[in-house]
Design an enzyme around this catalytic site. Structure first.
Site, mmCIF file in Angstrom:
data_model
loop_
_atom_site.group_PDB
_atom_site.id
_atom_site.type_symbol
_atom_site.label_atom_id
_atom_site.label_comp_id
_atom_site.label_asym_id
_atom_site.label_seq_id
_atom_site.Cartn_x
_atom_site.Cartn_y
_atom_site.Cartn_z
ATOM 1 N N LYS A 73 0.643 -1.160 -0.009
ATOM 2 C CA LYS A 73 0.041 0.061 0.141
ATOM 3 C C LYS A 73 0.892 1.223 -0.097
ATOM 4 O O LYS A 73 0.336 2.359 -0.267
ATOM 5 C CB LYS A 73 -1.079 0.019 1.265
ATOM 6 C CG LYS A 73 -2.204 -1.122 1.111
ATOM 7 C CD LYS A 73 -3.090 -0.977 2.357
ATOM 8 C CE LYS A 73 -3.937 -2.100 2.133
ATOM 9 N NZ LYS A 73 -5.152 -2.123 3.153
ATOM 10 N N ASP A 109 -9.892 2.599 2.331
ATOM 11 C CA ASP A 109 -10.221 1.747 3.420
ATOM 12 C C ASP A 109 -10.711 2.487 4.402
ATOM 13 O O ASP A 109 -11.579 2.120 5.289
ATOM 14 C CB ASP A 109 -8.475 1.255 3.845
ATOM 15 C CG ASP A 109 -7.950 0.140 3.342
ATOM 16 O OD1 ASP A 109 -8.767 -0.763 2.473
ATOM 17 O OD2 ASP A 109 -6.557 0.347 3.023
#
Ligand code: NAP
Length: 289
Positions: A73, A109
């Protein structure tokens, strides 16, 4: 007109390592099929070395968009042309979209996490939250809560430095939040919980059958709070079981999981995500494989 051999099949995917248990292909394929799109979503399990090799050749990659998960990420960021403002603040990307010839990074997220709060009818504004764990998921949680107007955020981790790093990266964006970092020890956890409205478990404790209870029964406050465990399998961790028994509200990680995927789908396709279809596909993949 398409050149001979050129296909109109749209390809999406997920990069991460390991990916054996991912439910994203099931969720995303269900959403693509719902719209009858000529498209497919693959899981590409690649080592960091191979992933970076591929990212160097991003311009020639025949993908419309992709997700990245642990451990890529942050690694993915230097290869992208631009980040949207939230992903830039968070410093992590889980969704990438091709726009023309450019690759743009997003983070869904934190939105997934906030959707879980919404489902539990919890309004963060002015409240006190206690977060257990300071890893990747905790970053999204802390950002989401600060963005939603939390008043005080206490992060406890076995390694305090990780929590300090989270505070250091977000304090400048959200100076009104009272940021606190404490070691994960009973003498700090108990008083922090006494004043909490929300407890979030962002550690992996509870994933495995014989995991200990992360918070002792005696530490739960008398008033009713929301206990949010990011874990989605098992559906009810020992922490959630106990919290429920004590009369607290509970929410598990399923909504966060499905909604981060739904937001990614919307970014790629500009279509409204068929959330219930995606949720059913997720449940099937998680519990009936
Ligand atoms: P991670 O990067 O490993 O972070 C977990 C953090 O918790 C680490 O800093 C770890 O410290 C710390 N920790 C471990 N035991 C602890 C304890 N007893 N007390 C306090 N801190 C402790 O993992 P992650 O990717 O953030 O994931 C965390 C959890 O969230 C996992 O269960 C994952 O399944 C879940 N998750 C759910 C979703 C969703 O969509 N619902 C999304 C992402 C993650 P050490 O490094 O020292 O072990």
């Amino acid at each position: 007109m398409r050149a001979p051999g050129e296909s109109d099949l749209k390809i999406y995917g997920l990069f991460g390592y390991p990916l054996a248990h991912t439910v994203s292909p099931a969720m995303q394929d269900a959403a693509l099929d719902f719209y009858g799109m000529k498209a497919i979503y693959f899981a590409f399990e690649k080592s960091a070395e191979k992933f970076q090799y591929l990212m160097k050749h991003l311009k020639s990659l025949q993908l419309e968009g992709f997700n990245v998960t642990v451990p890529f990420k942050e690694i993915v960021i230097p290869y992208l042309d631009r980040l949207d403002s939230m992903a830039r603040k968070i410093g992590a990307v889980n969704t990438v979209k091709k726009q023309g010839k450019k690759w743009i990074g997003f983070n869904t997220d934190y939105q997934g996490f906030l959707e879980g709060l919404k489902k539990a009818r919890f309004h963060a504004k002015g409240k006190n939250a206690v977060i257990l764990g300071a890893g990747g998921a905790s970053r999204a949680v802390c950002f989401g809560l600060a963005h939603a107007g939390i008043r005080r955020l206490t992060i406890l981790d076995v390694i305090e430095k990780k929590a300090v790093d989270i505070v250091r990266s977000y304090r400048k964006f959200y100076p009104a939040v009272e940021w606190k970092v404490q070691p994960m020890k009973d003498e700090f956890l108990e008083p922090a919980l006494k004043e909490a409205d929300l407890l979030v478990n962002a550690t992996p404790i509870g994933l495995h059958e014989n995991d200990p209870l992360i918070v002792s029964k005696a530490f739960f406050p008398k008033k009713r709070i929301l206990v949010y465990d990011l874990i989605y399998k098992p559906r009810e961790t020992p922490l959630l079981k106990l919290a429920k028994k004590l009369g607290h509200s509970v929410v598990n990680g399923e909504t966060m999981l499905v909604m981060q995927g739904a937001k990614a789908f919307e970014i790629w396709t500009n279509k409204k995500a068929p959330v219930e279809v995606m949720r059913k596909a997720m449940e099937n993949a998680l519990h009936h494989k």
